[in-house]
Write an enzyme that holds these catalytic residues in place. Structure first.
Site, PDB file in Angstrom:
ATOM      1  N   GLY A 189      23.473 128.435  72.094  1.00  0.00           N
ATOM      2  CA  GLY A 189      23.038 129.452  73.010  1.00  0.00           C
ATOM      3  C   GLY A 189      23.508 130.873  72.622  1.00  0.00           C
ATOM      4  N   ASP A 190      23.641 132.084  73.329  1.00  0.00           N
ATOM      5  CA  ASP A 190      24.115 132.997  73.082  1.00  0.00           C
ATOM      6  C   ASP A 190      25.608 133.468  72.772  1.00  0.00           C
ATOM      7  OD1 ASP A 190      24.416 132.513  75.927  1.00  0.00           O
ATOM      8  OD2 ASP A 190      25.465 134.343  75.965  1.00  0.00           O
ATOM      9  N   GLY A 211      21.643 131.161  77.939  1.00  0.00           N
ATOM     10  CA  GLY A 211      21.695 131.643  76.656  1.00  0.00           C
ATOM     11  C   GLY A 211      20.267 131.929  76.172  1.00  0.00           C
ATOM     12  N   GLY A 248      25.675 132.781  81.383  1.00  0.00           N
ATOM     13  CA  GLY A 248      24.463 132.594  81.929  1.00  0.00           C
ATOM     14  C   GLY A 248      23.413 131.673  81.186  1.00  0.00           C
ATOM     15  N   THR A 290      30.028 130.571  80.661  1.00  0.00           N
ATOM     16  CA  THR A 290      31.015 130.603  79.391  1.00  0.00           C
ATOM     17  C   THR A 290      32.060 131.573  79.759  1.00  0.00           C
ATOM     18  OG1 THR A 290      28.955 130.616  77.985  1.00  0.00           O
ATOM     19  CG2 THR A 290      30.600 131.925  77.412  1.00  0.00           C
TER      20      THR A 290
HETATM   21  N1  GLY Z   1      25.676 131.072  77.849  1.00  0.00           N
HETATM   22  C1  GLY Z   1      25.772 129.975  77.303  1.00  0.00           C
HETATM   23  C2  GLY Z   1      24.902 129.080  76.629  1.00  0.00           C
HETATM   24  O1  GLY Z   1      23.876 129.208  77.044  1.00  0.00           O
HETATM   25  O2  GLY Z   1      25.203 128.159  75.840  1.00  0.00           O
END
Ligand code: GLY
Length: 317
Positions: free
Chosen positions: A181-182, A205, A203, A151
């Site tokens: 995700g995060d 999420g 990474g 990301t």
């Molecule tokens: N870090 C982005 C995701 O897991 O979507």
């Protein structure tokens, strides 16, 4: 006055180089984040952000993005948006809303449409080829389709002392339709407070959210930790907790900056990289890795940078 900007992954270099010149002349932290992340979203050969991002298991590109203003703590976020050119601009606009500032799917698309954001088919021929190859490989070899994820997350400090953070991602390749995700989740993928500093993560999420890692880093900085110490402590704590409770941890990498322009980066993997620039620092790429529970990093060598550019050029052909 000091200014600074830091972002996950080498893909942010061009955008950061461009906005650095303007931050020096007074560009706001908010505009710097939007402009630099748009440069990543628009570049067709980055497979994890914006145009050219890899699709979900239905071969649809669903994008997540967020923007946060460290002065007001306002944030805007979108999840699973399809067919809009610059998710970061939609998230930034949403941060002006008092209510309904985190929208997903059709709701996010309606908002983007009503506010005149540019539409674009974000699925490229190259992404379709990756998708077809992965489907074949997954079926033939019985592999899990999921790996780590790159990301773009970026924090900026402008000469007035304002800080902002932004994220943009296509999320996990082959994710389930609707998976988020995060990256658009405040406290996990991003957090910023101009009175302290900001942090952002990349990474897996699902694991990053288990530690609300960006908020944790800002909290540690508020307690007096230097950004590097805050990043190291937060990543190591979450990594160890996940290993203890679940047997393993997904990829966790972070960058952070405080309101003095001091910065830090940490990772639990052996090949993370990031870009940083500031008043006394020309835009530079650093290569980071985790060695025995501690993150070490060094400026990328010319050989590494040349090899990266060659890889990108080859993917253009
Ligand atoms: N870090 C982005 C995701 O897991 O979507």
């Amino acid at each position: 006055m000091k200014w600074g900007i830091i972002a996950t992954w080498r893909m942010a270099l061009e955008g950061i180089t461009e906005v650095s010149r303007d931050l020096e002349k007074g560009l706001s932290a908010a505009d710097a984040i939007e402009k630099a992340i748009m440069a990543v979203e628009d570049y067709p050969f980055y497979k994890s952000v914006g145009y050219g991002g890899l699709p979900n298991e239905n071969c649809e590109v669903e994008l997540d993005s967020a923007f946060m203003d460290g002065d007001t703590l306002s944030f805007g976020a979108i999840g699973g948006i399809r067919d809009f050119k610059n998710p970061i601009s939609v998230a930034k606009k949403l941060s002006e809303e008092r209510f309904n500032s985190f929208l997903v799917g059709i709701g996010a698309e309606e908002y983007a449409h009503k506010n005149g954001f540019e539409r674009k088919n974000m699925l490229t021929d190259k992404a379709i080829k990756y998708y077809n190859d992965r489907v074949k490989e997954t079926l033939e070899k019985g592999l899990s389709p999921y790996e780590g994820h790159d990301t773009v997350g970026m924090i900026s400090l402008d000469i007035k002392g304002k800080m902002c953070v932004g994220t943009s991602t296509s999320g996990l390749f082959m994710k389930k339709r609707g998976r988020i995700g995060d990256s658009p989740v405040a406290g996990s993928g991003f957090y910023v407070d101009s009175e302290i500093g900001g942090a952002t993560a990349t990474g897996l999420g699902e694991d990053l959210m288990k530690g609300c890692i960006s908020y944790e880093i800002v909290r540690l900085m508020a307690e007096g930790c230097h950004p590097q110490e805050a990043a190291d402590r937060a990543v190591e704590k979450l990594n160890q907790k996940l290993i203890k409770r679940r047997g393993k941890a997904g990829d966790i990498s972070v960058v952070c900056m405080n309101n003095k322009g001091e910065w830090g980066a940490a990772t639990n993997i052996d090949s993370f990289n990031f870009v940083v620039a500031g008043k006394d620092q020309k835009p530079a790429v650093y290569l980071a890795k985790n060695v025995d529970g501690k993150t070490i990093y060094q400026p990328a060598t010319k050989e590494w940078l040349d090899a990266y550019e060659k890889r990108i050029e080859n993917s253009i052909e």
